[in-house]
Scaffold this motif. Structure first.
Motif, short mmCIF file in Angstrom:
data_model
loop_
_atom_site.label_atom_id
_atom_site.label_comp_id
_atom_site.label_asym_id
_atom_site.label_seq_id
_atom_site.Cartn_x
_atom_site.Cartn_y
_atom_site.Cartn_z
N THR A 168 -7.15 -5.72 -4.10
CA THR A 168 -7.82 -4.46 -4.40
C THR A 168 -8.36 -3.87 -3.11
O THR A 168 -8.39 -4.53 -2.08
N GLY A 169 -8.80 -2.62 -3.20
CA GLY A 169 -9.38 -1.98 -2.04
C GLY A 169 -8.42 -1.06 -1.32
O GLY A 169 -8.73 -0.53 -0.25
N TYR A 170 -7.24 -0.87 -1.90
CA TYR A 170 -6.26 0.08 -1.37
C TYR A 170 -5.43 0.59 -2.54
O TYR A 170 -5.40 -0.01 -3.61
N VAL A 171 -4.81 1.74 -2.34
CA VAL A 171 -3.96 2.33 -3.37
C VAL A 171 -2.55 1.79 -3.19
O VAL A 171 -1.99 1.85 -2.10
N THR A 172 -2.00 1.23 -4.27
CA THR A 172 -0.65 0.69 -4.21
C THR A 172 0.39 1.77 -4.44
O THR A 172 0.07 2.86 -4.93
N VAL A 173 1.61 1.47 -4.10
CA VAL A 173 2.72 2.41 -4.33
C VAL A 173 2.79 2.76 -5.81
O VAL A 173 2.91 3.93 -6.18
N ASP A 204 -3.14 -6.22 4.75
CA ASP A 204 -2.91 -7.31 5.69
C ASP A 204 -4.03 -8.36 5.64
O ASP A 204 -3.76 -9.56 5.67
N GLU A 205 -5.28 -7.90 5.55
CA GLU A 205 -6.40 -8.83 5.48
C GLU A 205 -6.33 -9.69 4.22
O GLU A 205 -6.52 -10.91 4.28
N ILE A 206 -6.06 -9.06 3.09
CA ILE A 206 -5.96 -9.78 1.83
C ILE A 206 -4.80 -10.77 1.88
O ILE A 206 -4.95 -11.94 1.51
N ASN A 210 -3.32 -12.09 4.48
CA ASN A 210 -3.60 -13.17 5.43
C ASN A 210 -4.55 -14.21 4.84
O ASN A 210 -4.34 -15.41 5.01
N ASP A 211 -5.60 -13.75 4.16
CA ASP A 211 -6.53 -14.68 3.50
C ASP A 211 -5.78 -15.53 2.48
O ASP A 211 -5.95 -16.75 2.41
N ARG A 212 -4.94 -14.89 1.69
CA ARG A 212 -4.19 -15.59 0.66
C ARG A 212 -3.18 -16.56 1.27
O ARG A 212 -3.00 -17.67 0.77
N ALA A 213 -2.53 -16.15 2.35
CA ALA A 213 -1.56 -17.03 3.02
C ALA A 213 -2.26 -18.28 3.57
O ALA A 213 -1.70 -19.38 3.50
N THR A 214 -3.46 -18.12 4.08
CA THR A 214 -4.21 -19.26 4.58
C THR A 214 -4.48 -20.26 3.45
O THR A 214 -4.32 -21.47 3.63
N HIS A 215 -4.86 -19.76 2.29
CA HIS A 215 -5.11 -20.64 1.15
C HIS A 215 -3.82 -21.32 0.68
O HIS A 215 -3.85 -22.48 0.27
N PRO A 238 0.83 -1.21 0.00
CA PRO A 238 0.00 0.00 0.00
C PRO A 238 0.86 1.26 0.00
O PRO A 238 1.98 1.25 0.51
N ALA A 239 0.32 2.31 -0.58
CA ALA A 239 1.05 3.58 -0.66
C ALA A 239 1.05 4.30 0.68
O ALA A 239 1.94 5.11 0.95
N THR A 240 0.06 4.03 1.52
CA THR A 240 -0.06 4.72 2.80
C THR A 240 -0.36 3.72 3.91
O THR A 240 -0.82 2.60 3.65
N ALA A 241 -0.16 4.17 5.13
CA ALA A 241 -0.49 3.32 6.28
C ALA A 241 -1.98 3.03 6.32
O ALA A 241 -2.40 1.99 6.84
N GLY A 242 -2.78 3.90 5.76
CA GLY A 242 -4.23 3.70 5.74
C GLY A 242 -4.65 2.47 4.96
O GLY A 242 -5.68 1.88 5.23
#
Length: 104
Positions: free
Chosen positions: A74-79, A31-33, A35-40, A21-25
């Motif tokens: 998706t759902g956040y702005v990347t660097v 992290d959620e995405i 973590n979901d992917r790591a679980t799979h 992500p480009a920002t801490a926001g």
């Protein structure tokens, strides 16, 4: 390297190597995405490494890719997105704001 193993490893990399992500926001969504992917990934690897797997590597890889499609990065702005917006002349605030309709 066996083609099936290489394809599985490519899917694992695809799962875990998502844009930062480009920002801490955007960190919470990232992290959620991830973590979901790591679980799979863990489920897929356990399946392949099981002494008596129910399905083969090819099926497991396809299933992992299906799960990744359900959890896109998706759902956040990347660097990279922020840098591209800045190059277009947008302000930092504009560059790191998601377009209308995208959730964060």
């Amino acid at each position: 390297m066996d083609a099936e193993i290489r394809d599985l490893l490519a899917a694992v990399l695809e799962a875990l190597d998502i844009p930062h992500p480009a920002t801490a926001g955007g960190a919470k969504v990232y992290d959620e995405i991830r973590n979901d992917r790591a679980t799979h990934v863990v489920v897929a690897l356990r399946s392949v490494l099981d002494d008596k797997p129910l399905m083969g590597i090819e099926w497991t890889t396809a299933y992992l890719r299906e799960q990744l499609a359900k959890h896109p990065a998706t759902g956040y702005v990347t660097v990279a997105q922020a840098h591209a917006a800045l190059a277009e002349g947008k302000t930092w605030s504009e560059a790191v704001t998601l377009p209308a309709g995208e959730e964060q």
